[in-house]
Design a protein around this motif. Structure first.
Motif, PDB file in Angstrom:
ATOM      1  N   THR A 347     -17.149 -49.987   3.867  1.00 49.36           N
ATOM      2  CA  THR A 347     -17.862 -49.822   2.604  1.00 49.36           C
ATOM      3  C   THR A 347     -17.644 -48.404   2.073  1.00 49.36           C
ATOM      4  O   THR A 347     -17.365 -47.471   2.830  1.00 49.36           O
ATOM      5  N   SER A 348     -17.764 -48.274   0.780  1.00 48.59           N
ATOM      6  CA  SER A 348     -17.722 -46.974   0.092  1.00 48.59           C
ATOM      7  C   SER A 348     -16.423 -46.209   0.330  1.00 48.59           C
ATOM      8  O   SER A 348     -16.416 -44.981   0.275  1.00 48.59           O
ATOM      9  N   VAL A 349     -15.322 -46.925   0.588  1.00 52.10           N
ATOM     10  CA  VAL A 349     -14.052 -46.239   0.784  1.00 52.10           C
ATOM     11  C   VAL A 349     -13.649 -45.431  -0.449  1.00 52.10           C
ATOM     12  O   VAL A 349     -13.190 -44.285  -0.322  1.00 52.10           O
ATOM     13  N   PRO A 350     -13.818 -45.955  -1.689  1.00 54.06           N
ATOM     14  CA  PRO A 350     -13.481 -45.137  -2.853  1.00 54.06           C
ATOM     15  C   PRO A 350     -14.261 -43.827  -2.916  1.00 54.06           C
ATOM     16  O   PRO A 350     -13.722 -42.800  -3.339  1.00 54.06           O
ATOM     17  N   LEU A 351     -15.518 -43.852  -2.468  1.00 49.06           N
ATOM     18  CA  LEU A 351     -16.309 -42.623  -2.466  1.00 49.06           C
ATOM     19  C   LEU A 351     -15.860 -41.675  -1.362  1.00 49.06           C
ATOM     20  O   LEU A 351     -15.792 -40.454  -1.557  1.00 49.06           O
ATOM     21  N   LEU A 352     -15.535 -42.223  -0.205  1.00 48.83           N
ATOM     22  CA  LEU A 352     -15.108 -41.385   0.914  1.00 48.83           C
ATOM     23  C   LEU A 352     -13.794 -40.662   0.626  1.00 48.83           C
ATOM     24  O   LEU A 352     -13.581 -39.535   1.075  1.00 48.83           O
ATOM     25  N   THR A 353     -12.915 -41.323  -0.118  1.00 47.27           N
ATOM     26  CA  THR A 353     -11.594 -40.735  -0.372  1.00 47.27           C
ATOM     27  C   THR A 353     -11.527 -39.937  -1.668  1.00 47.27           C
ATOM     28  O   THR A 353     -10.497 -39.324  -1.958  1.00 47.27           O
ATOM     29  N   ALA A 354     -12.605 -39.914  -2.458  1.00 43.85           N
ATOM     30  CA  ALA A 354     -12.564 -39.279  -3.785  1.00 43.85           C
ATOM     31  C   ALA A 354     -12.223 -37.792  -3.703  1.00 43.85           C
ATOM     32  O   ALA A 354     -11.296 -37.312  -4.374  1.00 43.85           O
ATOM     33  N   VAL A 355     -12.952 -37.052  -2.886  1.00 41.99           N
ATOM     34  CA  VAL A 355     -12.715 -35.601  -2.800  1.00 41.99           C
ATOM     35  C   VAL A 355     -11.358 -35.291  -2.172  1.00 41.99           C
ATOM     36  O   VAL A 355     -10.610 -34.452  -2.691  1.00 41.99           O
ATOM     37  N   PRO A 356     -10.988 -35.938  -1.047  1.00 44.71           N
ATOM     38  CA  PRO A 356      -9.646 -35.677  -0.512  1.00 44.71           C
ATOM     39  C   PRO A 356      -8.522 -35.979  -1.501  1.00 44.71           C
ATOM     40  O   PRO A 356      -7.539 -35.228  -1.586  1.00 44.71           O
TER      41      PRO A 356
END
Length: 462
Positions: A347-356
């Motif tokens: 879940t929330s992969v788009p959020l986890l990868t946003a900053v990187p």
């Protein structure tokens, strides 16, 4: 438009499949045929613009691209769509070298940083935002016919570009024709065009058809293509004794052009594969809709656009170390993506990868624009189009090779891990990082060689 259409069609493939009843081979040609013909005509089109006028070539290319976009949107069969995409790729290959050639023609020295910065921002945004825009258009147009708007959206933009291009862009300057020779400068070296075309097709074809051609014999086309490209080099050396060749190999005598072209080939080999891998992961692995998958990659596009504009302004101050810094930042951002995917998040992969991805995008903006500016800095204006065409041909070959290699690792890892998408994506991203790292080595070598040359008082040419 031309660069956007490299990636925007990816998200439309399922809709095209349902609407036209296309086979896997048809869909592969819809995607890869564009890239193939795009890369095929870059150098001849650049040489044509150098000899006959960049405004004319630009407007003709845009007109053809607009027409073929409309034909693609009106497709009634898979064969119709494939043919339109092949012609659309030709049009894209005609346009792109003229843009870089015009910047070389209209600006000098440090003045080129700002327009190259704007061009770099365009490249970064158009490459990364394709899945997002494609998802929006498909959602707005409906599952059945929304894919047509992926092509129709080019038509009004193209019409405006034709009118403004013809009114605002300058004609070929008199000094360009004088430099090349009035009669000789108009000869376009048909044997060179044929050899380069055959060589590029042989190299690219097994790369862009990797999903359909499963026989290992297909890869023999790559060394055959390299042999034809070697024959092209020999022919160009011979042809240069009696007139301007299709591509002047002496340009590789400039260290800036030779190493800059290598850096571009390697960076695009890793950079383009990132979007291929993440788009598949988000849609096929995690089940996100195309629109969400596109939004997830948007931070990279935003970072790239912002840093490209800045990089263009400061590249003359910092030179190749700026490119090396950008490559290092890209690697740090991708390393962070690999880190956040370590526990197989669901879940929330788009959020986890946003900053990187934002960090990686900032680094990318410091690579593409500054590297292009430095690579073309010493190229004579009458050769700007063909030099830009060869640079972009290397980028297209790098993209195709990178996607083929990274894609193979992704699918192999998926098979070995019983469908563990997070683990497969990590392996694929690590390979992409390895390819980009080779570009960093080339940038550091260029900087070290230049610094040693300054200390020894050697000229900057080599």
């Amino acid at each position: 438009m031309t660069l956007l259409d490299v990636s925007i069609v990816n998200v439309a493939v399922p809709s095209i499949d349902r609407a036209l009843g296309a086979t896997p081979s048809d869909l592969q040609w819809v995607l890869s045929g564009y890239a193939l013909t795009f890369g095929l005509v870059l150098v001849p089109a650049g040489r044509f613009g150098d000899a006959r006028g960049r405004r004319t070539a630009f407007v003709v290319g845009i007109a053809l691209f607009t027409l073929t976009s409309a034909l693609a949107g009106l497709s009634r069969s898979p064969g119709w769509l494939v043919a339109a995409r092949l012609l659309q790729g030709v049009a894209a290959g005609i346009v792109n070298p003229q843009v870089t050639g015009l910047i070389q023609q209209l600006f000098r020295g440090p003045e080129r940083g700002r327009p190259f910065g704007l061009l770099g921002a365009t490249i970064g945004v158009s490459t990364a935002v394709g899945p997002l825009l494609g998802g929006l258009l498909i959602q707005a147009g409906g599952e059945q016919d929304g894919w047509r708007w992926v092509f129709f959206v080019n038509v009004p933009v193209g019409i405006v570009a034709i009118v403004l291009g013809w009114r605002l862009l300058p004609t070929q300057p008199a000094e360009a024709a004088e430099t090349a020779g009035a009669a000789q400068g108009r000869r376009l070296d048909p044997v060179g065009v044929l050899l380069l075309g055959v060589g590029v097709v042989l190299v690219l074809l097994p790369l862009v058809q990797r999903e359909q051609w499963h026989s290992p014999w297909a890869w023999l086309l790559v060394p055959a293509g390299l042999a034809v490209l070697a024959a092209f080099g020999l022919w160009e050396r011979r042809y240069a004794r009696r007139g301007p060749p299709l591509f002047d190999l002496r340009l590789f005598g400039f260290r800036s052009y030779a190493l800059g072209s290598l850096i571009a080939l390697l960076y695009f080999g890793g950079f383009t594969a990132i979007f291929f891998v993440l788009t598949l992961y988000l849609q096929n692995g995690l089940g996100y809709r195309p629109l969400v998958a596109g939004l997830a990659i948007t931070p990279f596009a935003l970072g790239s656009a912002a840093a490209s504009a800045i990089g263009g302004r400061i590249v003359d101050r910092y030179g190749r170390p700026l490119v090396a810094t950008g490559l290092l930042v890209v690697l740090l951002g991708l390393g962070a993506v690999v880190f956040v995917l370590r526990d197989d998040p669901r879940t929330s992969v788009p959020l986890l990868t946003a900053v990187p991805l934002l960090v990686a995008g900032l680094g990318s903006g410091l690579v593409i624009t500054p590297n292009q500016t430095l690579t073309l800095a010493q190229v004579p204006v009458p050769q700007a189009g063909s030099a830009a065409g060869m640079l972009q041909t290397g980028q297209r070959i790098g993209s195709a090779a990178g996607i083929a290699a990274v894609g193979s690792v992704l699918f192999s890892a998926l098979s070995d891990s019983d469908g563990n998408w997070a683990a497969a994506v990590r392996h694929a991203l690590l390979l992409a990082m390895g390819i980009i790292s080779l570009g960093l080595v080339a940038a550091l070598f260029d900087h070290r060689h230049a610094r040693a040359g300054r200390k020894a008082g050697r000229p900057a040419r080599r």
